[in-house]
Design an enzyme around this catalytic site. Structure first.
Site, PDB file in Angstrom:
ATOM      1  N   HIS A  29      25.251   2.155 -41.383  1.00 48.25           N
ATOM      2  CA  HIS A  29      24.487   2.177 -42.633  1.00 48.25           C
ATOM      3  C   HIS A  29      24.919   1.026 -43.524  1.00 48.25           C
ATOM      4  O   HIS A  29      26.043   0.509 -43.408  1.00 48.25           O
ATOM      5  CB  HIS A  29      24.670   3.511 -43.370  1.00 48.25           C
ATOM      6  CG  HIS A  29      26.028   3.696 -43.996  1.00 48.25           C
ATOM      7  ND1 HIS A  29      26.307   3.305 -45.288  1.00 48.25           N
ATOM      8  CD2 HIS A  29      27.165   4.223 -43.506  1.00 48.25           C
ATOM      9  CE1 HIS A  29      27.563   3.586 -45.568  1.00 48.25           C
ATOM     10  NE2 HIS A  29      28.109   4.146 -44.504  1.00 48.25           N
ATOM     11  N   CYS A  30      24.012   0.615 -44.406  1.00 46.78           N
ATOM     12  CA  CYS A  30      24.340  -0.354 -45.450  1.00 46.78           C
ATOM     13  C   CYS A  30      24.226   0.381 -46.779  1.00 46.78           C
ATOM     14  O   CYS A  30      24.406   1.591 -46.851  1.00 46.78           O
ATOM     15  CB  CYS A  30      23.424  -1.575 -45.367  1.00 46.78           C
ATOM     16  SG  CYS A  30      21.673  -1.193 -45.543  1.00 46.78           S
ATOM     17  N   MET A  31      23.897  -0.318 -47.856  1.00 44.40           N
ATOM     18  CA  MET A  31      23.871   0.317 -49.170  1.00 44.40           C
ATOM     19  C   MET A  31      22.740   1.323 -49.311  1.00 44.40           C
ATOM     20  O   MET A  31      22.848   2.292 -50.046  1.00 44.40           O
ATOM     21  CB  MET A  31      23.752  -0.747 -50.265  1.00 44.40           C
ATOM     22  CG  MET A  31      24.971  -1.635 -50.366  1.00 44.40           C
ATOM     23  SD  MET A  31      24.795  -2.918 -51.620  1.00 44.40           S
ATOM     24  CE  MET A  31      24.868  -1.940 -53.117  1.00 44.40           C
ATOM     25  N   THR A  32      21.638   1.110 -48.584  1.00 46.24           N
ATOM     26  CA  THR A  32      20.480   1.990 -48.767  1.00 46.24           C
ATOM     27  C   THR A  32      19.866   2.475 -47.461  1.00 46.24           C
ATOM     28  O   THR A  32      19.051   3.384 -47.485  1.00 46.24           O
ATOM     29  CB  THR A  32      19.369   1.262 -49.550  1.00 46.24           C
ATOM     30  OG1 THR A  32      18.977   0.095 -48.817  1.00 46.24           O
ATOM     31  CG2 THR A  32      19.828   0.870 -50.946  1.00 46.24           C
ATOM     32  N   ARG A  33      20.237   1.896 -46.324  1.00 45.14           N
ATOM     33  CA  ARG A  33      19.517   2.174 -45.078  1.00 45.14           C
ATOM     34  C   ARG A  33      20.423   2.768 -44.006  1.00 45.14           C
ATOM     35  O   ARG A  33      21.563   2.329 -43.832  1.00 45.14           O
ATOM     36  CB  ARG A  33      18.894   0.894 -44.516  1.00 45.14           C
ATOM     37  CG  ARG A  33      18.060   0.115 -45.500  1.00 45.14           C
ATOM     38  CD  ARG A  33      17.511  -1.143 -44.842  1.00 45.14           C
ATOM     39  NE  ARG A  33      16.958  -2.069 -45.820  1.00 45.14           N
ATOM     40  CZ  ARG A  33      16.392  -3.230 -45.532  1.00 45.14           C
ATOM     41  NH1 ARG A  33      16.287  -3.606 -44.279  1.00 45.14           N
ATOM     42  NH2 ARG A  33      15.926  -4.012 -46.478  1.00 45.14           N
TER      43      ARG A  33
END
Length: 455
Positions: A29-33
């Site tokens: 995951h990244c900051m939103t996905r």
């Protein structure tokens, strides 16, 4: 139902629609996905994923990127990993890596692959860049405002805490670059040290002394990638019993010589070309260049191409001491916020209002993906009016030459990274983008007939 159950249920629902644990090769995951690499894409029900409550949007690239929003994605990813472990899904990575390599060869474009690798090098550094930039920016602002004496111990301590990263950033970039290209992270760190080491100034080649740091992060990237490739090639010919001694030694010696003769001069030339070119565009293009750059940023975000801009921002700071590009591009998120406000004011659909209400706080804090993929992009025209609003703000930022001393999250938090004497102008440009995005969208960008997906 508790919040933990909510995230666990969403993770389980998504896993089922992705074809089950046996169809998941990897998840991150990244900051939103939530980024999931499926083994067989035919088993993935994309339409059901898009219609899942809590999912703000889906992007199909090498991985399936499910937009969940900041905060939520971390918790869902944790539950998702637990499910994979419980089903034994994590044991499939070896099999899936072959499918991934084949998929990359068939479908990936070289430029997009290059940008993904650049993103993998720089994205892990963003939390450190944000933290260091905010501490440095707030310290400068409080000193300039007269609330803190520049020579006070507190100001000195804060300055040291905030500035340390930027002095040694090359080491972190080198570490990540070598790792990304299959080399030893420690050798990548050494590649970074080769470039930034102050002792480089004692080396004289072709009648001139080398300049420590010459070539900047571009030179570091060249050196770190090169040492990773050399390490892998040397290892093929070295007996296993001598590998730990000879392989890193030979790789470092070869890379050091090539770095000082080739990578630092070439990196310096490219760095100068990039910074001079961008500054000339802004100088000669003025408000027109600012409008185009501001309006074009949101399309870059949805394609993922914006990830390749991180080293450009850092190179501007390394070369000229600040970044006049980031405030312009940051207006993309501001135009989006204005458009979302307009939709909220006009729509009578409760589900659309809830989606906007959930995404607006993040949008104002510089994380625009929930609004992009959950609201404006699915609606169509509001995405375009958001781009126009961003262009107006970008033109304003370009006109007044607003620049940041570091890189970080856009939106209101970027205020603390702007030069203290420009904070008022930056905020004015930010609110101009809000207003422009609102007006364009309210007048001709949205009506409830567009929102067929919402109730």
């Amino acid at each position: 139902m508790g919040k933990g159950d909510k995230y666990a249920n969403l993770a389980e629902e998504l896993l089922g629609k992705l074809g089950g644990a046996s169809n998941v090769a990897d998840a991150a995951h990244c900051m939103t996905r939530l980024r999931v690499l499926p083994i067989d894409r035919l088993k993935v029900n994309m339409e059901d994923i898009k219609n899942t409550e809590g999912v703000l949007g889906v992007i199909e690239e090498e991985t399936i990127q499910i937009v969940l929003g900041p905060g939520v994605v971390n918790k869902v990813h944790t539950e998702f990993e637990k499910l994979l472990e419980s089903y034994g899904g994590l044991n499939l990575k070896e099999v899936a890596s072959k499918n991934k390599s084949e998929n990359d060869r068939k479908n990936a474009k070289p430029f997009k692959l290059f940008l993904r690798r650049i993103a993998s090098i720089f994205i892990p550094l963003i939390p450190a860049l944000v933290a260091s930039g905010l501490i440095t920016g707030i310290t400068k602002a409080t000193v300039q405002a007269g609330w803190l004496a520049a020579e006070s111990q507190l100001a000195i301590i804060l300055t040291v805490i905030g500035s340390g990263l930027f002095a040694y950033l090359g080491i972190l970039v080198g570490t990540n670059a070598a790792k990304e290209y299959g080399g030893s992270p420690a050798l990548g760190a050494l590649a970074g040290i080769l470039v930034i080491n102050p002792a480089v100034g004692d080396i004289s080649l072709f009648g001139e002394n080398l300049l420590p740091g010459r070539g900047g992060l571009i030179g570091v990237l060249f050196a770190a990638i090169f040492i990773a490739l050399v390490e892998k090639q040397v290892r093929k010919f070295i007996p296993q019993s001598l590998d730990i001694i000879l392989t890193p030694t030979i790789a470092l010696l070869i890379t050091g010589i090539v770095t000082y003769i080739v990578f630092m001069p070439v990196g310096g030339f490219l760095s100068d070309a990039i910074t001079t070119g961008l500054l000339n565009v802004l100088d000669f293009g003025g408000v027109v260049a600012g409008f185009v750059l501001g309006a074009a940023f949101l399309p870059l975000v949805i394609t993922g191409l914006h990830q390749g801009l991180t080293p450009v921002h850092l190179e501007l700071i390394n070369s000229i001491g600040d970044d006049p590009l980031l405030p312009i591009l940051a207006m993309g998120g501001a135009g989006q916020v204005g458009a979302a406000f307009a939709i909220y004011m006009k729509t009578k659909k409760a589900s659309l209002k809830r989606a906007i209400g959930g995404g607006l706080p993040s949008g104002m804090l510089g994380i625009g993906e929930p609004l992009i993929f959950g609201v404006t992009l699915p609606l169509g025209r509001p995405f375009l009016t958001a781009c126009l609003g961003a262009g107006v703000g970008g033109a304003f930022q370009a006109q007044f030459g607003i620049a940041t001393s570091s890189i970080g999250v856009s939106g209101l938090p970027l205020t603390f990274l702007v030069h203290p004497n420009q904070i008022g102008l930056f905020l004015a440009g930010l609110f101009i983008s809000y207003i422009a995005g609102f007006i364009f969208t309210y007048l001709f960008g949205f009506n409830d007939e567009m929102a067929v997906e919402f109730k």
